[in-house]
Design a protein around this motif. Structure first.
Motif, PDB file in Angstrom:
ATOM      1  N   SER A  64       9.925  22.596  17.192  1.00  0.00           N
ATOM      2  CA  SER A  64      10.106  23.301  18.242  1.00  0.00           C
ATOM      3  C   SER A  64       9.624  24.675  18.127  1.00  0.00           C
ATOM      4  O   SER A  64       9.013  25.149  19.154  1.00  0.00           O
ATOM      5  N   ILE A  65       9.666  25.161  16.707  1.00  0.00           N
ATOM      6  CA  ILE A  65       9.107  26.565  16.642  1.00  0.00           C
ATOM      7  C   ILE A  65       7.503  26.671  16.886  1.00  0.00           C
ATOM      8  O   ILE A  65       7.237  27.295  17.561  1.00  0.00           O
ATOM      9  N   PHE A  66       6.782  25.627  16.290  1.00  0.00           N
ATOM     10  CA  PHE A  66       5.377  25.607  16.651  1.00  0.00           C
ATOM     11  C   PHE A  66       4.946  25.296  18.099  1.00  0.00           C
ATOM     12  O   PHE A  66       4.000  25.758  18.797  1.00  0.00           O
ATOM     13  N   ASN A  67       5.852  24.353  18.959  1.00  0.00           N
ATOM     14  CA  ASN A  67       5.452  24.361  20.319  1.00  0.00           C
ATOM     15  C   ASN A  67       5.845  25.621  21.201  1.00  0.00           C
ATOM     16  O   ASN A  67       5.035  25.797  21.895  1.00  0.00           O
ATOM     17  N   TYR A  68       6.870  26.234  20.655  1.00  0.00           N
ATOM     18  CA  TYR A  68       7.227  27.428  21.458  1.00  0.00           C
ATOM     19  C   TYR A  68       5.914  28.504  21.360  1.00  0.00           C
ATOM     20  O   TYR A  68       5.633  29.190  22.063  1.00  0.00           O
ATOM     21  N   MET A  69       5.801  28.736  20.102  1.00  0.00           N
ATOM     22  CA  MET A  69       4.497  29.471  19.665  1.00  0.00           C
ATOM     23  C   MET A  69       3.283  29.064  20.637  1.00  0.00           C
ATOM     24  O   MET A  69       2.304  29.924  20.922  1.00  0.00           O
ATOM     25  N   THR A  70       3.010  27.848  20.732  1.00  0.00           N
ATOM     26  CA  THR A  70       1.672  27.069  21.295  1.00  0.00           C
ATOM     27  C   THR A  70       1.903  27.716  22.796  1.00  0.00           C
ATOM     28  O   THR A  70       0.998  28.076  23.338  1.00  0.00           O
ATOM     29  N   ILE A  71       3.097  27.412  23.569  1.00  0.00           N
ATOM     30  CA  ILE A  71       3.395  27.623  25.020  1.00  0.00           C
ATOM     31  C   ILE A  71       3.217  29.221  25.220  1.00  0.00           C
ATOM     32  O   ILE A  71       3.196  29.440  26.242  1.00  0.00           O
ATOM     33  N   SER A  72       3.712  29.926  24.206  1.00  0.00           N
ATOM     34  CA  SER A  72       4.019  31.522  24.660  1.00  0.00           C
ATOM     35  C   SER A  72       3.017  32.134  24.087  1.00  0.00           C
ATOM     36  O   SER A  72       2.910  33.216  24.102  1.00  0.00           O
ATOM     37  N   LYS A  73       2.093  31.358  23.360  1.00  0.00           N
ATOM     38  CA  LYS A  73       0.703  32.093  22.842  1.00  0.00           C
ATOM     39  C   LYS A  73       0.957  33.109  21.869  1.00  0.00           C
ATOM     40  O   LYS A  73       0.225  33.995  21.743  1.00  0.00           O
ATOM     41  N   LEU A  74       2.068  33.044  21.131  1.00  0.00           N
ATOM     42  CA  LEU A  74       2.547  33.723  20.119  1.00  0.00           C
ATOM     43  C   LEU A  74       1.571  33.570  18.694  1.00  0.00           C
ATOM     44  O   LEU A  74       1.453  34.408  17.853  1.00  0.00           O
ATOM     45  N   ASN A  75       0.962  32.330  18.853  1.00  0.00           N
ATOM     46  CA  ASN A  75       0.485  31.611  17.692  1.00  0.00           C
ATOM     47  C   ASN A  75      -0.860  32.658  17.491  1.00  0.00           C
ATOM     48  O   ASN A  75      -1.371  32.723  16.300  1.00  0.00           O
ATOM     49  N   ALA A  76      -1.384  33.146  18.577  1.00  0.00           N
ATOM     50  CA  ALA A  76      -2.663  33.859  18.213  1.00  0.00           C
ATOM     51  C   ALA A  76      -2.463  35.272  17.200  1.00  0.00           C
ATOM     52  O   ALA A  76      -3.154  35.528  16.586  1.00  0.00           O
ATOM     53  N   THR A  77      -1.014  35.981  17.798  1.00  0.00           N
ATOM     54  CA  THR A  77      -0.810  37.121  16.972  1.00  0.00           C
ATOM     55  C   THR A  77      -0.434  36.674  15.421  1.00  0.00           C
ATOM     56  O   THR A  77      -0.985  37.343  14.619  1.00  0.00           O
ATOM     57  N   ILE A  78       0.317  35.577  15.364  1.00  0.00           N
ATOM     58  CA  ILE A  78       0.380  35.141  13.973  1.00  0.00           C
ATOM     59  C   ILE A  78      -0.622  34.613  13.157  1.00  0.00           C
ATOM     60  O   ILE A  78      -0.942  34.934  12.036  1.00  0.00           O
ATOM     61  N   CYS A  79      -1.747  34.113  13.880  1.00  0.00           N
ATOM     62  CA  CYS A  79      -2.936  33.803  13.080  1.00  0.00           C
ATOM     63  C   CYS A  79      -3.649  35.020  12.623  1.00  0.00           C
ATOM     64  O   CYS A  79      -4.114  34.945  11.491  1.00  0.00           O
ATOM     65  N   GLN A  80      -3.592  36.290  13.441  1.00  0.00           N
ATOM     66  CA  GLN A  80      -4.209  37.359  12.846  1.00  0.00           C
ATOM     67  C   GLN A  80      -3.387  37.857  11.621  1.00  0.00           C
ATOM     68  O   GLN A  80      -3.770  38.304  10.795  1.00  0.00           O
ATOM     69  N   VAL A  81      -1.978  37.791  11.750  1.00  0.00           N
ATOM     70  CA  VAL A  81      -1.290  38.248  10.648  1.00  0.00           C
ATOM     71  C   VAL A  81      -1.434  37.475   9.294  1.00  0.00           C
ATOM     72  O   VAL A  81      -1.616  38.208   8.326  1.00  0.00           O
ATOM     73  N   VAL A  82      -1.539  36.216   9.694  1.00  0.00           N
ATOM     74  CA  VAL A  82      -1.630  35.530   8.273  1.00  0.00           C
ATOM     75  C   VAL A  82      -3.013  34.995   8.027  1.00  0.00           C
ATOM     76  O   VAL A  82      -3.218  34.314   7.144  1.00  0.00           O
ATOM     77  N   MET A  93      -1.119  22.917  11.233  1.00  0.00           N
ATOM     78  CA  MET A  93      -0.257  23.048  10.549  1.00  0.00           C
ATOM     79  C   MET A  93       1.257  22.446  10.895  1.00  0.00           C
ATOM     80  O   MET A  93       2.045  21.918  10.163  1.00  0.00           O
ATOM     81  N   GLY A  94       1.355  22.806  12.083  1.00  0.00           N
ATOM     82  CA  GLY A  94       2.719  22.374  12.720  1.00  0.00           C
ATOM     83  C   GLY A  94       2.956  21.043  12.785  1.00  0.00           C
ATOM     84  O   GLY A  94       4.034  20.445  12.299  1.00  0.00           O
ATOM     85  N   ILE A  95       2.026  20.512  13.475  1.00  0.00           N
ATOM     86  CA  ILE A  95       2.135  19.009  13.578  1.00  0.00           C
ATOM     87  C   ILE A  95       2.127  18.294  12.385  1.00  0.00           C
ATOM     88  O   ILE A  95       2.850  17.123  12.040  1.00  0.00           O
ATOM     89  N   TYR A  96       1.260  18.819  11.423  1.00  0.00           N
ATOM     90  CA  TYR A  96       1.341  18.165  10.113  1.00  0.00           C
ATOM     91  C   TYR A  96       2.565  18.260   9.128  1.00  0.00           C
ATOM     92  O   TYR A  96       3.147  17.131   8.385  1.00  0.00           O
ATOM     93  N   THR A  97       3.164  19.255   9.338  1.00  0.00           N
ATOM     94  CA  THR A  97       4.575  19.506   8.552  1.00  0.00           C
ATOM     95  C   THR A  97       5.576  18.762   9.323  1.00  0.00           C
ATOM     96  O   THR A  97       6.568  18.207   8.825  1.00  0.00           O
ATOM     97  N   HIS A  98       5.691  18.640  10.800  1.00  0.00           N
ATOM     98  CA  HIS A  98       6.603  17.891  11.421  1.00  0.00           C
ATOM     99  C   HIS A  98       6.419  16.377  11.003  1.00  0.00           C
ATOM    100  O   HIS A  98       7.446  15.654  10.604  1.00  0.00           O
TER     101      HIS A  98
END
Length: 227
Positions: A64-82, A93-98
């Protein structure tokens, strides 16, 4: 390989994330029920039952968390942070962990049905399952195929239980795993037809509600007997 959300029809975007979060809440509640029941009865099978749904619930929470980040495009920001170079890698990473947590949960459920003390079959089943998924070329397909095999076995096991005592509770559990098996097959078809992705989520909701209602029903019955 990519996020599961890519298999969703556009009109279902966001609803799948909400449903996955609901699944997580339901299954973590089921795990809590099982752990509390273990404290009262000290039946070891309840520990495995609780742990299995804890891992499955965690897998949905992660999805749920990773899919939310995918559709909301938050993962681009997170990718920069980490400092992850690729958004695709983040989704990976999300799908493997699931898949990792879901596989652990299903294996624990299957192991629970054997009612044995020996732990080696558990580790063998778990290691073989994870190797089969993560070393395959089509990881998502193998994951769903393997999950279907486990759910078919669990469905057979719980229907045998129902035929032995024919109670309402054992029937609800058997039906829940039957619906889960059908829903998993829908996800296999969802790889090519997105409408099956929606159908799979609806069936999962029905199955997990059946499991939760069954545990609540059992708890109420025990209260009536003790009062």
């Amino acid at each position: 390989i990519m996020s599961f959300s890519v298999f969703s029809p556009e009109w279902f975007f966001g609803y799948d994330v909400a449903l996955e979060f609901i699944f997580a809440i339901i299954l973590l509640a089921v795990a809590l029920f099982a752990f509390r029941a273990y404290k009262l009865t000290e039946q070891k099978q309840l520990i495995y039952f609780g742990l299995s749904f804890f891992f499955i619930g965690t897998s949905y929470l992660i999805e749920s968390i990773f899919n939310y980040m995918t559709i909301s495009k938050l993962n681009a920001t997170i990718c920069q942070v980490v400092k992850i170079k690729s958004i695709a890698l983040f989704d990976l990473m999300g799908i493997y962990t699931h898949m990792f947590f879901m596989t652990i949960g299903l294996v624990l459920l299957v192991y629970m049905t054997f009612k044995i003390e020996e732990k080696r079959p558990l580790w063998l089943l778990l290691i073989i399952s994870l190797i089969a998924i993560f070393l395959s070329l089509n990881k998502i397909l193998i994951f769903f195929l393997l999950s279907s095999v486990y759910l078919l076995f669990l469905m057979w096991h719980f229907f045998r239980n129902y035929l032995s005592d024919k109670t309402k509770n054992t029937f609800m559990i058997a039906m829940a795993f039957f619906v889960l098996f059908i829903s998993n097959l829908h996800f296999i078809f969802a790889l090519n037809h997105s409408i099956f992705y929606f159908a799979g989520h609806v069936l999962e909701l029905i199955a997990y509600l059946l499991i939760l209602f069954n545990l609540v029903s059992l708890k109420n019955e025990k209260k009536k007997r003790s009062s």
